[in-house]
Design an enzyme around this catalytic site. Sequence first.
Site, PDB file in Angstrom:
ATOM      1  N   SER A 229       0.838  -1.193   0.000  1.00 51.41           N
ATOM      2  CA  SER A 229       0.000   0.000   0.000  1.00 51.41           C
ATOM      3  C   SER A 229       0.878   1.250   0.000  1.00 51.41           C
ATOM      4  O   SER A 229       1.646   1.465  -0.937  1.00 51.41           O
ATOM      5  CB  SER A 229      -0.957  -0.038   1.189  1.00 51.41           C
ATOM      6  N   GLU A 349      -9.263  -5.922  -4.150  1.00 50.89           N
ATOM      7  CA  GLU A 349      -8.661  -4.884  -3.315  1.00 50.89           C
ATOM      8  C   GLU A 349      -9.701  -4.052  -2.561  1.00 50.89           C
ATOM      9  O   GLU A 349      -9.601  -3.836  -1.356  1.00 50.89           O
ATOM     10  CB  GLU A 349      -7.809  -3.944  -4.184  1.00 50.89           C
ATOM     11  N   HIS A 450      -7.512  -5.790   0.002  1.00 50.99           N
ATOM     12  CA  HIS A 450      -6.326  -4.987   0.286  1.00 50.99           C
ATOM     13  C   HIS A 450      -5.784  -5.350   1.671  1.00 50.99           C
ATOM     14  O   HIS A 450      -6.547  -5.458   2.626  1.00 50.99           O
ATOM     15  CB  HIS A 450      -6.736  -3.510   0.241  1.00 50.99           C
TER      16      HIS A 450
END
Length: 550
Positions: A229, A349, A450
């Site tokens: 990220s 995600e 995610h």
Amino acid sequence: MVRTAIGRMTGAVAAAVTLLVGGLVGAASPAAAADGGGFASPASARACLARTGLGRVQGVARGAVCAYLGVPYAAPPTGARRFRPPAPPSPWPGTLAASTAKPGCPQDLSVGSGVGVEDCLYTQIWQPRTGGGRKPVMVFLHGGADELGAANEPDFDGSALAARGDAVVVSVDYRLGLLGWTELGGIDARYAGSGNNGLRDEVAALTWVRQQIAAFGGDPGRVTVFGQSAGAISISAMLAGDHPERLFQHAVVESGPGYLVHTRQYAQDAAAHVLAAGNVTGVAQLAAMSTDQLLQLQQKAQQGVSGPADALFFGPYIDGTLIPGPVVDRIAAGSARRVDVMLGTTENETDYWALFDPRVLDLPLSAYRSFPAVLADRKQQMYQVYAADRPGLPPGRVVNAMLTDQVFRVPTLRMAEAQARWRPTHVYRFDWHVPYVAGLPEAQNLGAMHTEEVPFVLGNLELGAYPRGAATLAAERSQLTALSQDMMDAWAAFARTGSPGWPSYTPAARTTKLWDVPERLRNAPQDNERVLWDDYSFPAWSLEPWAAQG
């Protein structure tokens, strides 16, 4: 951001996907500790003693590794150094006791309540206690939207990866939020570039690794930086710099493609918004504020922001020096030609944000306002292709699949194509998720979201933050442990050799490793969806095209 960050997510980050689709809803420095509070005398030293160029470091044995916790890689960015680039650390007298982690950097977690301290530029190091010779080095940059997270979080412990991968693992803290990512050059030219100080911290940490890691058994000529990220976005930015191979030889980009690096204009606009929120006209005003006051100003500024600027408010920007130009353009031109790169995403995600607001899974196509304007005439057609590939899923889940591709997967593949012009490049996708259960609400049946690969990569299998995660782990521990071990082996192999063990990615074959139970290789998975974006040139992150669409 995994378990800990999920438990304390701020509204600014939690609202990310909702906003994208239309908004439906201090510790002492080493020198100060010289009286013995932060140091061990030579007489107390036993095993796990490193002799660096700055002084001796006493770690602690933890199973198969030596842990060195709280080793400074830069001078404290406090006092006159606030908002300044990181400065080298000073040598210390005696032996630095490194058995306890330092606090992370300041971060605003709730109204009026912050954690962390400004003296936060430290590393955590895990060194295998067995085997000889110089070992590959793996430096981890945590995620958290550049405003959350800390190297000392249990989720980011590198012990398991170091032991299994026979590698020296390093985790890094870097300045967050307003303190690390606010461009102040507009009000004081002496602070030009301060909006990339968080990135400069990460570069300083990698420079320190190159200079000192041999004392911990690491090979300074075999350094891999890997991050997820926000950490991955920083790595993408570094790949666009001049000669990134001077910092690392291998890089793993997990859910952080280079298009998410900000434009200069975005950085200037964000800084102006922060300063206006506090009626700040000079850096002296910021310098006079306490840490808590700065965190309160940061929160106030973000509360006044709408749209995707809220979700990606902080982060690296194209400043013309540290990041000379748009990331993927730079990579396509060969900026990272001497670096081995592996990139990947998770399959779903954007399901992550349903942990904070289940309504993101119910968004109709009409609310998908961030869809690129240049593709507007084929929006419905693209939706139909995605829907046909997901029979039975409600419209909101189809929209989220499109958004995952727009923000994460397709930009990552574009970046892989750019790097593959110069060097073998490897691509993966993490597909495992908690099994679906019929009859449960959509927000209880989330896909591979995610952050979900991080516990597997680091070998810290703790899935309690995900719906039914703990029960699934208990029931499927052997299979999931095997998946985690295989992923650790692949990341460690990549750190040793530049290859994770599967064929490289080319525009012709698009070979992709799918991490699931069972694992598999596929050429060009979901390529019928990828090609739908071919006519869209992804820009560096700015308020356009997002703001123009509401």
